[in-house]
Design an enzyme around this catalytic site. Structure first.
Site, mmCIF file in Angstrom:
data_model
loop_
_atom_site.group_PDB
_atom_site.id
_atom_site.type_symbol
_atom_site.label_atom_id
_atom_site.label_comp_id
_atom_site.label_asym_id
_atom_site.label_seq_id
_atom_site.Cartn_x
_atom_site.Cartn_y
_atom_site.Cartn_z
ATOM 1 N N CYS A 234 0.816 -0.962 -0.490
ATOM 2 C CA CYS A 234 0.325 0.021 -0.286
ATOM 3 C C CYS A 234 0.891 0.884 -0.513
ATOM 4 O O CYS A 234 0.113 2.620 -0.110
ATOM 5 C CB CYS A 234 -0.696 0.168 1.231
ATOM 6 S SG CYS A 234 -2.624 -1.160 1.116
ATOM 7 N N HIS B 199 -3.325 7.504 2.731
ATOM 8 C CA HIS B 199 -3.561 6.654 1.877
ATOM 9 C C HIS B 199 -5.028 5.819 2.765
ATOM 10 O O HIS B 199 -4.920 6.400 4.011
ATOM 11 C CB HIS B 199 -2.297 5.430 2.388
ATOM 12 C CG HIS B 199 -2.728 4.088 2.469
ATOM 13 N ND1 HIS B 199 -3.469 3.395 1.061
ATOM 14 C CD2 HIS B 199 -3.619 2.174 3.590
ATOM 15 C CE1 HIS B 199 -3.831 2.328 0.375
ATOM 16 N NE2 HIS B 199 -3.968 2.254 2.282
ATOM 17 N N ASN C 5 -10.347 0.294 0.087
ATOM 18 C CA ASN C 5 -8.763 0.770 0.108
ATOM 19 C C ASN C 5 -7.729 0.453 -1.588
ATOM 20 O O ASN C 5 -8.297 -0.877 -2.280
ATOM 21 C CB ASN C 5 -8.436 -0.442 1.043
ATOM 22 C CG ASN C 5 -6.566 -0.583 0.817
ATOM 23 O OD1 ASN C 5 -6.259 -0.010 0.020
ATOM 24 N ND2 ASN C 5 -5.974 -1.053 1.884
HETATM 25 O O1 UT7 Z 1 -3.412 -0.787 3.576
HETATM 26 C C1 UT7 Z 1 -2.635 -1.610 4.806
HETATM 27 C C2 UT7 Z 1 -3.568 -2.931 4.831
HETATM 28 N N1 UT7 Z 1 -4.910 -3.662 5.563
HETATM 29 C C3 UT7 Z 1 -4.885 -2.510 6.452
HETATM 30 O O2 UT7 Z 1 -4.333 -0.722 7.077
HETATM 31 C C4 UT7 Z 1 -5.573 -2.806 7.666
HETATM 32 C C5 UT7 Z 1 -5.869 -2.289 8.788
HETATM 33 N N2 UT7 Z 1 -6.564 -3.026 9.815
HETATM 34 C C6 UT7 Z 1 -7.861 -2.869 9.498
HETATM 35 O O3 UT7 Z 1 -8.414 -1.531 8.955
HETATM 36 C C7 UT7 Z 1 -9.377 -3.319 10.910
HETATM 37 O O4 UT7 Z 1 -8.469 -4.276 11.545
HETATM 38 C C8 UT7 Z 1 -9.858 -4.664 9.599
HETATM 39 C C9 UT7 Z 1 -11.392 -3.226 9.370
HETATM 40 C C10 UT7 Z 1 -9.557 -5.192 9.188
HETATM 41 C C11 UT7 Z 1 -10.714 -5.386 11.249
HETATM 42 O O5 UT7 Z 1 -11.014 -4.470 12.137
HETATM 43 P P1 UT7 Z 1 -11.264 -4.322 13.347
HETATM 44 O O6 UT7 Z 1 -11.815 -3.724 14.336
HETATM 45 O O7 UT7 Z 1 -9.422 -4.630 13.965
HETATM 46 O O8 UT7 Z 1 -12.505 -5.809 13.598
HETATM 47 P P2 UT7 Z 1 -11.676 -7.182 14.346
HETATM 48 O O9 UT7 Z 1 -10.143 -7.631 13.530
HETATM 49 O O10 UT7 Z 1 -10.920 -6.691 16.183
HETATM 50 O O11 UT7 Z 1 -12.694 -8.007 14.815
HETATM 51 C C12 UT7 Z 1 -13.206 -7.253 15.798
HETATM 52 C C13 UT7 Z 1 -14.907 -8.444 15.910
HETATM 53 C C14 UT7 Z 1 -14.117 -9.958 15.281
HETATM 54 O O12 UT7 Z 1 -15.871 -10.522 16.986
HETATM 55 P P3 UT7 Z 1 -15.309 -10.580 17.703
HETATM 56 O O13 UT7 Z 1 -14.146 -11.795 18.103
HETATM 57 O O14 UT7 Z 1 -15.170 -9.766 18.502
HETATM 58 O O15 UT7 Z 1 -16.494 -11.248 18.009
HETATM 59 C C15 UT7 Z 1 -14.849 -9.750 14.223
HETATM 60 O O16 UT7 Z 1 -14.753 -11.938 14.215
HETATM 61 O O17 UT7 Z 1 -15.879 -7.611 14.390
HETATM 62 C C16 UT7 Z 1 -15.755 -9.520 13.727
HETATM 63 N N3 UT7 Z 1 -15.645 -9.259 12.605
HETATM 64 C C17 UT7 Z 1 -16.248 -9.045 11.423
HETATM 65 N N4 UT7 Z 1 -17.233 -8.508 11.520
HETATM 66 C C18 UT7 Z 1 -18.607 -8.102 10.457
HETATM 67 C C19 UT7 Z 1 -14.268 -9.012 11.424
HETATM 68 N N5 UT7 Z 1 -14.640 -8.576 10.259
HETATM 69 C C20 UT7 Z 1 -15.813 -8.665 10.339
HETATM 70 C C21 UT7 Z 1 -16.777 -8.025 9.729
HETATM 71 N N6 UT7 Z 1 -18.251 -7.962 9.626
HETATM 72 N N7 UT7 Z 1 -16.346 -8.135 7.788
#
Ligand code: UT7
Length: 332
Positions: free
Chosen positions: A116, A256, A286
């Protein structure tokens, strides 16, 4: 003799027509519009549906848009840098094909890959070639067909990424406008947190790697998020301090577009008001190498000659950094 600085003198962009909305994603994986919107700021993304078209298609369209808008003769382009994480093919540079297709037949071209941060690093490279006096027209394109590497059963990645392309032209400037300073970093600690594990020299393609979906992008979102927030904010703060800029001196932040919360954290550290933070993540998600030029293209009408712009990015690898650039023109 006047010092040469490297200024952006033209912008172009392209996104495919097909819109993949959060509502449609709800029918594909266990997710919902409310979760995606509050956690990422994304509402929809564009997808290049044609199976026979690769990243070069997007890149060519963006470059042609720039060439038409700026009324440039492609024969005058000295060099094409193709920033991408989704090259058409592992070998045979996508940039070379793109340069030929847009009629830049006097240019040499190559690909630059830093996930990225590809476009941010590309800005540094393009500017250095211009500042050295070696080349006068360097076309930097950022394009990615992320849909070609996304697993649409993996809700941790498929909600984030979209396809798109943007291009900028770097030219010499003798008024001190253009790239002023850069702070670019990388750290191999990130290698396993955001990757496509197979298809390279470490794990070549086999039936097994295909079956195990090792050709799709996977990420440990939480870890990437943590590093991104800290490093993008640190880099942007450092570049302000190093150039004796206060928040009032900054006209725009061009970040970004990976997650609105990462952007908000960066802007917060810089103490910038919301109106100075340029964002289109809601519409495109993204797009990896295309986020920065897509923002420039969408908000080009707001940018004024002499404006101080801070660019910031974070990506897999890890790779990240910040660039301070003075805008060089008013849009006609
Ligand atoms: O450009 C560089 C590349 N990437 C990035 O910069 C991405 C960086 N990361 C992120 O943007 C975030 O970490 C995500 C958007 C990918 C995820 O958000 P988060 O707030 O970090 O969520 P998480 O992975 O901590 O998950 C929180 C909860 C989990 O459930 P429990 O364990 O709390 O019950 C996940 O299973 O949300 C759940 N979850 C979802 N729920 C609905 C994870 N993905 C999803 C989804 N829809 N798509």
């Amino acid at each position: 003799m006047n010092t040469i600085t490297a200024a952006i003198t033209a912008v172009g962009a392209y996104v495919p027509d097909f819109v993949l909305s959060n509502k449609v994603l709800e029918t594909m994986v266990d997710t919902n519009d409310e979760w995606i919107t509050t956690r990422t700021g994304i509402k929809e993304r564009r997808i290049l549906k044609d199976a026979d078209k690769g990243t070069s298609f997007l890149a060519i369209k963006a470059a042609q848009d720039l060439i038409a808008k700026a009324n440039i003769d492609p024969l005058e382009i000295d060099m094409v840098i193709m920033a991408t994480a989704t090259a058409d093919m592992p070998v045979a540079s996508t940039g070379v094909y793109v340069a030929t297709e847009i009629g830049a037949t006097n240019a040499f071209a190559y690909d630059l890959q830093a996930a990225c941060s590809s476009f941010l690093y590309g800005m540094s490279t393009a500017a250095a070639y211009v500042q050295s006096g070696r080349y006068k027209k360097v076309l930097l394109i950022g394009a990615d067909k992320m849909s070609s590497i996304v697993d649409y059963t993996d809700r941790a990645t498929c909600i984030i990424f979209g396809d798109g392309a943007g291009a900028v032209l770097f030219e010499p400037n003798y008024e001190g406008l253009g790239l002023q300073d850069e702070y670019l970093r990388s750290d191999g600690v990130g290698r396993d947190f955001l990757k496509i594990s197979a298809g390279g020299s470490l794990i070549p393609t086999t039936e097994e790697t295909v079956k195990n979906k090792q050709h799709n992008i996977v990420q440990d979102g939480k870890t990437v998020f943590k590093y991104a927030v800290t490093n993008m904010a640190d880099a942007s703060e450092l570049i302000l301090k190093r150039n004796n800029l206060t928040k009032d001196d900054v006209n725009w932040l061009v970040p970004h577009q990976a997650n609105k919360r990462i952007i908000d954290a960066t802007a917060g550290r810089m103490e910038l008001e919301e109106s100075k933070v340029l964002m289109n993540i809601e519409r495109y998600g993204n797009t990896t190498s295309a986020t920065l030029p897509l923002v420039l293209n969408d908000f080009e009408h707001l940018l004024k000659k002499g404006d101080n712009i801070i660019f910031a990015a974070f990506g897999g690898g890890f790779t990240w950094g910040s660039i301070y650039l003075k805008w060089a023109y008013d849009k006609k």
